[in-house]
Design a protein around this motif. Structure first.
Motif, PDB file in Angstrom:
ATOM      1  N   ARG A   1       5.103  -4.023 -31.046  1.00 30.49           N
ATOM      2  CA  ARG A   1       5.354  -4.959 -32.154  1.00 30.49           C
ATOM      3  C   ARG A   1       4.706  -4.459 -33.444  1.00 30.49           C
ATOM      4  NH1 ARG A   1       1.883  -8.424 -33.723  1.00 30.49           N
ATOM      5  NH2 ARG A   1       0.748  -8.443 -31.744  1.00 30.49           N
ATOM      6  N   ILE A   2       3.518  -3.863 -33.290  1.00 30.39           N
ATOM      7  CA  ILE A   2       2.819  -3.335 -34.456  1.00 30.39           C
ATOM      8  C   ILE A   2       3.463  -2.029 -34.896  1.00 30.39           C
ATOM      9  CG2 ILE A   2       0.599  -2.470 -35.304  1.00 30.39           C
ATOM     10  CD1 ILE A   2      -0.668  -4.328 -33.104  1.00 30.39           C
ATOM     11  N   GLY A   3       3.762  -1.164 -33.910  1.00 31.80           N
ATOM     12  CA  GLY A   3       4.507   0.072 -34.161  1.00 31.80           C
ATOM     13  C   GLY A   3       3.764   1.077 -34.998  1.00 31.80           C
ATOM     14  N   GLY A   4       4.290   1.352 -36.178  1.00 31.92           N
ATOM     15  CA  GLY A   4       3.681   2.348 -37.048  1.00 31.92           C
ATOM     16  C   GLY A   4       3.958   3.759 -36.562  1.00 31.92           C
ATOM     17  N   SER A   5       2.985   4.633 -36.773  1.00 29.76           N
ATOM     18  CA  SER A   5       3.157   6.047 -36.425  1.00 29.76           C
ATOM     19  C   SER A   5       2.898   6.330 -34.951  1.00 29.76           C
ATOM     20  CB  SER A   5       2.210   6.896 -37.282  1.00 29.76           C
ATOM     21  OG  SER A   5       0.852   6.565 -36.985  1.00 29.76           O
ATOM     22  N   LYS A   6       2.574   5.300 -34.188  1.00 33.51           N
ATOM     23  CA  LYS A   6       2.198   5.495 -32.785  1.00 33.51           C
ATOM     24  C   LYS A   6       3.322   5.177 -31.798  1.00 33.51           C
ATOM     25  CE  LYS A   6      -2.187   6.595 -33.395  1.00 33.51           C
ATOM     26  NZ  LYS A   6      -2.790   7.828 -32.867  1.00 33.51           N
ATOM     27  N   LEU A   7       4.546   4.998 -32.284  1.00 37.41           N
ATOM     28  CA  LEU A   7       5.622   4.567 -31.389  1.00 37.41           C
ATOM     29  C   LEU A   7       5.884   5.584 -30.268  1.00 37.41           C
ATOM     30  CD1 LEU A   7       8.235   2.892 -33.748  1.00 37.41           C
ATOM     31  CD2 LEU A   7       7.017   1.837 -31.841  1.00 37.41           C
ATOM     32  N   GLY A   8       5.823   6.869 -30.572  1.00 37.41           N
ATOM     33  CA  GLY A   8       6.032   7.863 -29.524  1.00 37.41           C
ATOM     34  C   GLY A   8       5.051   7.691 -28.384  1.00 37.41           C
ATOM     35  N   LYS A   9       3.778   7.493 -28.731  1.00 35.53           N
ATOM     36  CA  LYS A   9       2.736   7.305 -27.719  1.00 35.53           C
ATOM     37  C   LYS A   9       2.918   5.993 -26.972  1.00 35.53           C
ATOM     38  CE  LYS A   9      -2.327   7.390 -27.251  1.00 35.53           C
ATOM     39  NZ  LYS A   9      -3.613   7.539 -27.979  1.00 35.53           N
ATOM     40  N   ILE A  10       3.305   4.947 -27.702  1.00 37.45           N
ATOM     41  CA  ILE A  10       3.512   3.631 -27.077  1.00 37.45           C
ATOM     42  C   ILE A  10       4.631   3.713 -26.038  1.00 37.45           C
ATOM     43  CG2 ILE A  10       4.305   1.270 -27.498  1.00 37.45           C
ATOM     44  CD1 ILE A  10       2.932   1.582 -30.322  1.00 37.45           C
ATOM     45  N   TYR A  11       5.760   4.316 -26.409  1.00 34.40           N
ATOM     46  CA  TYR A  11       6.881   4.413 -25.470  1.00 34.40           C
ATOM     47  C   TYR A  11       6.556   5.333 -24.299  1.00 34.40           C
ATOM     48  CZ  TYR A  11       9.740   1.836 -28.802  1.00 34.40           C
ATOM     49  OH  TYR A  11      10.238   0.865 -29.637  1.00 34.40           O
ATOM     50  N   GLU A  12       5.745   6.350 -24.552  1.00 32.97           N
ATOM     51  CA  GLU A  12       5.287   7.207 -23.458  1.00 32.97           C
ATOM     52  C   GLU A  12       4.549   6.379 -22.413  1.00 32.97           C
ATOM     53  OE1 GLU A  12       1.197   9.321 -22.595  1.00 32.97           O
ATOM     54  OE2 GLU A  12       1.932   9.583 -24.642  1.00 32.97           O
ATOM     55  N   LYS A  13       3.638   5.526 -22.870  1.00 32.88           N
ATOM     56  CA  LYS A  13       2.859   4.698 -21.944  1.00 32.88           C
ATOM     57  C   LYS A  13       3.746   3.658 -21.263  1.00 32.88           C
ATOM     58  CE  LYS A  13      -1.694   5.314 -24.037  1.00 32.88           C
ATOM     59  NZ  LYS A  13      -2.351   5.773 -22.795  1.00 32.88           N
ATOM     60  N   MET A  14       4.717   3.126 -21.986  1.00 29.29           N
ATOM     61  CA  MET A  14       5.664   2.193 -21.369  1.00 29.29           C
ATOM     62  C   MET A  14       6.448   2.893 -20.256  1.00 29.29           C
ATOM     63  SD  MET A  14       7.354  -0.085 -24.391  1.00 29.29           S
ATOM     64  CE  MET A  14       6.528  -1.565 -25.014  1.00 29.29           C
ATOM     65  N   ALA A  15       6.869   4.137 -20.529  1.00 25.89           N
ATOM     66  CA  ALA A  15       7.626   4.892 -19.529  1.00 25.89           C
ATOM     67  C   ALA A  15       6.805   5.047 -18.254  1.00 25.89           C
ATOM     68  CB  ALA A  15       8.005   6.256 -20.094  1.00 25.89           C
ATOM     69  N   ARG A  16       5.532   5.313 -18.421  1.00 25.60           N
ATOM     70  CA  ARG A  16       4.652   5.464 -17.262  1.00 25.60           C
ATOM     71  C   ARG A  16       4.634   4.180 -16.430  1.00 25.60           C
ATOM     72  NH1 ARG A  16      -1.929   5.875 -17.618  1.00 25.60           N
ATOM     73  NH2 ARG A  16      -2.356   5.809 -15.379  1.00 25.60           N
ATOM     74  N   VAL A  17       4.496   3.044 -17.098  1.00 22.70           N
ATOM     75  CA  VAL A  17       4.425   1.762 -16.380  1.00 22.70           C
ATOM     76  C   VAL A  17       5.747   1.483 -15.671  1.00 22.70           C
ATOM     77  CG1 VAL A  17       4.109  -0.732 -16.604  1.00 22.70           C
ATOM     78  CG2 VAL A  17       2.709   0.834 -17.974  1.00 22.70           C
ATOM     79  N   TRP A  18       6.857   1.664 -16.379  1.00 23.21           N
ATOM     80  CA  TRP A  18       8.153   1.373 -15.767  1.00 23.21           C
ATOM     81  C   TRP A  18       8.420   2.297 -14.574  1.00 23.21           C
ATOM     82  CZ3 TRP A  18       9.330  -3.178 -16.652  1.00 23.21           C
ATOM     83  CH2 TRP A  18       9.460  -3.750 -17.908  1.00 23.21           C
ATOM     84  N   LEU A  19       8.054   3.570 -14.711  1.00 26.87           N
ATOM     85  CA  LEU A  19       8.279   4.506 -13.604  1.00 26.87           C
ATOM     86  C   LEU A  19       7.410   4.169 -12.402  1.00 26.87           C
ATOM     87  CD1 LEU A  19       8.631   7.923 -15.480  1.00 26.87           C
ATOM     88  CD2 LEU A  19      10.410   6.715 -14.203  1.00 26.87           C
ATOM     89  N   GLN A  20       6.168   3.784 -12.658  1.00 28.13           N
ATOM     90  CA  GLN A  20       5.297   3.408 -11.546  1.00 28.13           C
ATOM     91  C   GLN A  20       5.834   2.183 -10.810  1.00 28.13           C
ATOM     92  OE1 GLN A  20       1.275   3.002 -13.031  1.00 28.13           O
ATOM     93  NE2 GLN A  20       0.877   5.198 -12.876  1.00 28.13           N
ATOM     94  N   GLY A  21       6.486   1.303 -11.549  1.00 22.08           N
ATOM     95  CA  GLY A  21       7.068   0.109 -10.945  1.00 22.08           C
ATOM     96  C   GLY A  21       8.491   0.327 -10.450  1.00 22.08           C
ATOM     97  N   ARG A  22       9.001   1.558 -10.570  1.00 23.95           N
ATOM     98  CA  ARG A  22      10.363   1.922 -10.156  1.00 23.95           C
ATOM     99  C   ARG A  22      11.424   1.122 -10.900  1.00 23.95           C
ATOM    100  NH1 ARG A  22       9.733   2.856  -3.573  1.00 23.95           N
ATOM    101  NH2 ARG A  22       8.018   4.359  -3.724  1.00 23.95           N
TER     102      ARG A  22
END
Length: 559
Positions: free
Chosen positions: A195-216
């Motif tokens: 929601r805050i976003g900014g210049s960190k979106l790449g890192k944020i989505y990277e971490k989201m990908a990790r969570v989603w993949l761990q949860g299949r």
């Protein structure tokens, strides 16, 4: 191979500037796992502007690097934090937190907490960056984590209104929840960061990908990976998760491409290169693997390099080189690895070695020995016995073809009529009448009348099996089998050229039995005459008919 098309023409890495003039640019390198560029950038900043902030980040970047917990790197980080702390008369709170991080990296929880508590006391817990870094510290080192402490300190920081727009706080909090294996809370924290976003979106989505993949949750993972790449195509870690996702989907070629992009956008450490090579190997991009293996050798003694080289040599029809490399792997095989596959490839390599006579017999025997070892160790990557069967069929070595066809059939849980028929046919070709008879009978029982030629083959095999009997008594059971064979063919089929041999054998055998055993001349003659309707040029039948009629006195012998 279970399988086992891909890429890797590029071995060089994209060159990123190491002359970052701001901390933000250096941090971007650190987040993207461009550790060399980040280190050079932070060192440059610390040298040109040596203050508490630049020296804190110099030490912090060392701790975040892959070598961050070695004695030497911890010493360098500690020295940077101490230097930063010394730049302020009353000391610097962030650099003191850095010293606490070093304590945690050394698994000194009590020492770290003492430093953190003292810093919080001196700052009256009003410095939100200090609270955040303390919280983050408890998530940084896999063998020294305390997620409850992490969340508590980050929540204290988030209570301060001025920091609610800093996505780093939420990302650190998500890391703490992941350590607790609480994926839902981790994702909630990341959604706040998004929601805050900014210049960190790449890192944020990277971490989201990790969570989603761990949860299949693969659909959601794919979506955030695409968002992450769109937000920052140079953020290397997102490609690691893209590669992992594609590997899970069985798309090894695409997975290797993503692993290549990770290498191109990161430092490309040895571990990453090895993973890329393994994926490219599975995708059978052997040229790329060979190039990468040369780089891996310089930084790793991982034995899997020998396995990959050995199998590539086999695929490129270099059996001697393949055997050499695969033996090296077996010598160094990790304790938890089964070398069955490697014995299999060694065996297959021996089988394709050129040669003839005794030399070929020797390599064949070594091939079979290693293949049997692979089977014994439980490798199911290939149908080894079926491959041996095909090899010996091509060489017209029917005895070995039958032997390995039988082994292939016995290894199946659900062998069927076709399997039994193949074994029986090749035992017949090898003139092993007993084995042939056994398996042809099994096939006929399964086929239930759907293999007419099988009855003709069965009758022939039984005849040869009892070839010493000239009275038909031992072969009496053959007659019904030939009769069954003929009953399954209509007149058109009996007249087909491909069936000539079987039809001729059936009629002449039955005619011989009627004439010699049943003494029924008319029936014997009728059977031969019926055969001649379908095969009028059959000289053997004509001769048999003449012999029967002459013997019965129906035709006078020619003087």
């Amino acid at each position: 191979m279970k399988n086992f098309a891909l890429i890797l023409g590029i071995t060089g890495l994209i060159s990123f500037t190491t002359k970052a003039q701001t901390i933000e640019e250096a941090i971007k390198h650190l987040d993207a796992e461009r550790y060399t560029a980040a280190t050079k950038a932070f060192n440059h900043l610390a040298e040109t502007s040596p203050n508490a902030t630049t020296l804190f980040y110099k030490g912090y970047s060392i701790l975040k690097s892959p070598e961050g917990v070695t004695p030497q790197s911890l010493k360098l980080a500690e020295e940077a934090f101490q230097a930063g702390d010394a730049t302020e008369k009353r000391g610097d709170a962030l650099c003191q937190v850095g010293l606490g991080m070093v304590k945690l990296a050394n698994k000194d929880f009590a020492g770290a907490k003492a430093i953190f508590d003292e810093v919080k006391k001196s700052t009256k817990s009003k410095n939100t960056d200090v609270l955040f870094r303390i919280g983050e510290a408890y998530t940084m080192f896999p063998n020294a984590t305390d997620p409850a402490e992490a969340i508590m300190n980050i929540d204290l920081a988030l209570e301060k209104s001025k920091v609610k727009d800093n996505p780093e706080y939420y990302m650190a909090k998500s890391d703490a929840y992941l350590i607790k294996n609480e994926g839902g809370d981790a994702m909630n924290a990341l959604q706040n960061a998004e929601r805050i976003g900014g210049s960190k979106l790449g890192k944020i989505y990277e971490k989201m990908a990790r969570v989603w993949l761990q949860g299949r949750n693969y659909k959601e993972a794919s979506e955030v990976i695409d968002k992450g790449i769109a937000a920052d195509p140079t953020h290397a870690p997102i490609y690691k998760y893209q590669s992992s996702f594609l590997q899970t989907m069985g798309k090894y070629g695409e997975s290797a491409k993503a692993a290549r992009k990770y290498l191109d956008n990161s430092d490309g450490d040895c571990k990453a290169k090895l993973r890329y090579a393994k994926l490219a190997f599975v995708a059978k991009d052997f040229d790329s693997v060979k190039k990468m293996v040369e780089e891996i050798k310089a930084c790793s003694s991982d034995p899997y390099v020998y396995r990959m080289q050995g199998i590539i040599n086999f695929e490129e029809k270099k059996p001697e080189e393949a055997i050499t490399e695969l033996r090296k792997f077996i010598e160094k095989v990790p304790a938890d690895e089964n070398p069955a596959l490697d014995y299999g490839y060694i065996g297959r390599s021996y089988m394709i070695m050129p040669g003839e006579g005794d030399a070929k017999k020797m390599t064949d025997s070594l091939g079979i020995l290693n293949i049997e070892k692979a089977v014994q160790l439980g490798d199911t990557t290939f149908n080894y016995y079926q491959d041996l069967f095909s090899t010996f069929v091509a060489r017209r070595d029917y005895a070995n073809a039958a032997k390995y066809s039988e082994k292939a059939t016995l290894a199946k849980k659900d062998a069927n009529a076709a399997d039994y028929a193949t074994v029986g046919t090749y035992y017949s070709a090898a003139q092993n009448w007993n084995k042939a008879d056994e398996y042809i009978d099994k096939a006929l029982a399964e086929y239930k009348g759907l293999w007419p030629d099988g009855y003709a083959l069965s009758a022939r095999v039984k005849t040869y099996k009892n070839s010493g009997d000239s009275t038909f008594s031992a072969n009496y059971s053959v007659a019904p089998i030939y009769e069954k064979y003929l009953s399954l063919l209509d007149d058109a089929a009996k007249a087909e050229k491909k069936n000539n041999r079987n039809v001729s054998e059936a009629y002449t055998y039955l005619a011989g039995k009627e004439f010699l055993i049943n003494k029924d001349v008319n029936k014997a003659i009728a059977l031969i005459e019926e055969l001649l309707k379908f095969d009028p040029e059959n000289e053997k039948a004509k001769a048999q008919l003449l012999a029967i009629k002459t013997s019965a006195g129906l035709i006078k012998e020619t003087p």
